[in-house]
Design a protein around this motif. Sequence first.
Motif, PDB file in Angstrom:
ATOM      1  N   ARG A 121     -53.005   1.337 -25.345  1.00  0.00           N
ATOM      2  CA  ARG A 121     -51.748   1.589 -24.575  1.00  0.00           C
ATOM      3  C   ARG A 121     -51.112   2.947 -24.826  1.00  0.00           C
ATOM      4  O   ARG A 121     -51.310   3.888 -23.988  1.00  0.00           O
ATOM      5  N   PRO A 122     -50.488   2.793 -25.925  1.00  0.00           N
ATOM      6  CA  PRO A 122     -49.630   4.238 -26.068  1.00  0.00           C
ATOM      7  C   PRO A 122     -50.821   5.412 -26.450  1.00  0.00           C
ATOM      8  O   PRO A 122     -50.252   6.447 -26.448  1.00  0.00           O
ATOM      9  N   MET A 123     -51.876   5.267 -26.970  1.00  0.00           N
ATOM     10  CA  MET A 123     -52.605   6.063 -27.301  1.00  0.00           C
ATOM     11  C   MET A 123     -53.215   6.777 -25.885  1.00  0.00           C
ATOM     12  O   MET A 123     -53.019   8.379 -25.720  1.00  0.00           O
ATOM     13  N   ASN A 124     -53.393   6.265 -24.776  1.00  0.00           N
ATOM     14  CA  ASN A 124     -53.592   6.730 -23.572  1.00  0.00           C
ATOM     15  C   ASN A 124     -52.356   7.399 -22.951  1.00  0.00           C
ATOM     16  O   ASN A 124     -52.536   8.198 -22.353  1.00  0.00           O
ATOM     17  N   GLU A 125     -51.352   6.690 -23.189  1.00  0.00           N
ATOM     18  CA  GLU A 125     -50.040   7.350 -22.672  1.00  0.00           C
ATOM     19  C   GLU A 125     -49.904   8.773 -23.263  1.00  0.00           C
ATOM     20  O   GLU A 125     -49.635   9.882 -22.610  1.00  0.00           O
ATOM     21  N   LEU A 126     -50.076   8.710 -24.561  1.00  0.00           N
ATOM     22  CA  LEU A 126     -50.072   9.856 -25.388  1.00  0.00           C
ATOM     23  C   LEU A 126     -51.064  11.137 -24.814  1.00  0.00           C
ATOM     24  O   LEU A 126     -50.711  12.205 -24.741  1.00  0.00           O
ATOM     25  N   ILE A 127     -52.029  10.620 -24.853  1.00  0.00           N
ATOM     26  CA  ILE A 127     -53.160  11.583 -24.179  1.00  0.00           C
ATOM     27  C   ILE A 127     -52.808  12.020 -22.830  1.00  0.00           C
ATOM     28  O   ILE A 127     -52.999  13.287 -22.295  1.00  0.00           O
ATOM     29  N   ALA A 128     -52.462  11.105 -21.981  1.00  0.00           N
ATOM     30  CA  ALA A 128     -51.961  11.461 -20.391  1.00  0.00           C
ATOM     31  C   ALA A 128     -50.697  12.480 -20.565  1.00  0.00           C
ATOM     32  O   ALA A 128     -50.857  13.446 -19.880  1.00  0.00           O
ATOM     33  N   SER A 134     -68.131  -3.399 -30.522  1.00  0.00           N
ATOM     34  CA  SER A 134     -67.969  -2.134 -29.455  1.00  0.00           C
ATOM     35  C   SER A 134     -66.559  -1.673 -29.562  1.00  0.00           C
ATOM     36  O   SER A 134     -66.398  -0.717 -28.526  1.00  0.00           O
ATOM     37  N   ILE A 135     -65.704  -2.250 -30.162  1.00  0.00           N
ATOM     38  CA  ILE A 135     -64.150  -1.550 -30.153  1.00  0.00           C
ATOM     39  C   ILE A 135     -64.154  -0.256 -30.854  1.00  0.00           C
ATOM     40  O   ILE A 135     -63.301   0.751 -30.209  1.00  0.00           O
ATOM     41  N   GLY A 136     -64.816  -0.202 -31.957  1.00  0.00           N
ATOM     42  CA  GLY A 136     -64.688   1.255 -32.665  1.00  0.00           C
ATOM     43  C   GLY A 136     -64.987   2.307 -31.838  1.00  0.00           C
ATOM     44  O   GLY A 136     -64.455   3.426 -31.882  1.00  0.00           O
ATOM     45  N   GLU A 137     -66.155   2.028 -30.881  1.00  0.00           N
ATOM     46  CA  GLU A 137     -66.636   3.246 -29.898  1.00  0.00           C
ATOM     47  C   GLU A 137     -65.393   3.722 -29.086  1.00  0.00           C
ATOM     48  O   GLU A 137     -65.115   4.844 -28.774  1.00  0.00           O
ATOM     49  N   ASN A 138     -64.672   2.602 -28.468  1.00  0.00           N
ATOM     50  CA  ASN A 138     -63.630   3.121 -27.544  1.00  0.00           C
ATOM     51  C   ASN A 138     -62.599   3.790 -28.359  1.00  0.00           C
ATOM     52  O   ASN A 138     -61.929   4.828 -27.822  1.00  0.00           O
ATOM     53  N   PHE A 139     -62.414   3.364 -29.594  1.00  0.00           N
ATOM     54  CA  PHE A 139     -61.238   4.090 -30.440  1.00  0.00           C
ATOM     55  C   PHE A 139     -61.846   5.410 -30.722  1.00  0.00           C
ATOM     56  O   PHE A 139     -61.047   6.347 -30.578  1.00  0.00           O
TER      57      PHE A 139
END
Length: 205
Positions: free
Chosen positions: A79-86, A130-135
């Motif tokens: 969630r915070p990574m997505n916020e940082l990217i956005a 399959s979590i590693g791929e998302n990260f």
Amino acid sequence: MSGSTRFTMGSSTGTGRRRRGDTRQRIQDVALELFSQQGYEKTSLREIAEHLDVTKAALYYHFKTKEDIVISLFEDLSRPMNELIAWAEEQPRTLETKLEIVRRYHEALIGAEPLFRFMQENQATLRDLSIGENFKERMISLAKLVQEPDASMKDRVRCISALFTMHAGMFFMRNVEGDPEEKREAVLEVALDLVTQAYGGSATG
């Protein structure tokens, strides 16, 4: 960038600072600690419940499986990574923006250190889930945001290395003597230097 909102991983900034009255977060804390210490496969839901001093049924109310716990932890991380990217995607592509991305990501990593330790020590499990791929996809997005599309290969390596310098700093600097805060500041300074060199290094790179 003064006055900008800082990012931390989820509603907690590390296991020691989670709200201890929150049962769901307590389960995440204890499970993550056990996963890191003895491995994901060797840790049972019953053992997690025993460490929490709750019944297995009480644990089931929040998480049905160990996989559910791990997925929830990565949702907190994502969630915070997505916020940082956005946020970064809306900023001008300046050196100041790139350095701020590095600073914010560094703060987030400090908060998520136990989770990253689990990732390092349970890589096979992450592949199975399959979590590693998302990260990995999010890391690729961050790497693109701290480098220029037309940067030289050396400068692209510098930018990518800046991010992974912070990752490596969490694991390997633990074995280096010294004040923890001083070590964290040194890791951040090196990462910032790499991005700065890349931004102004295309002509000489």
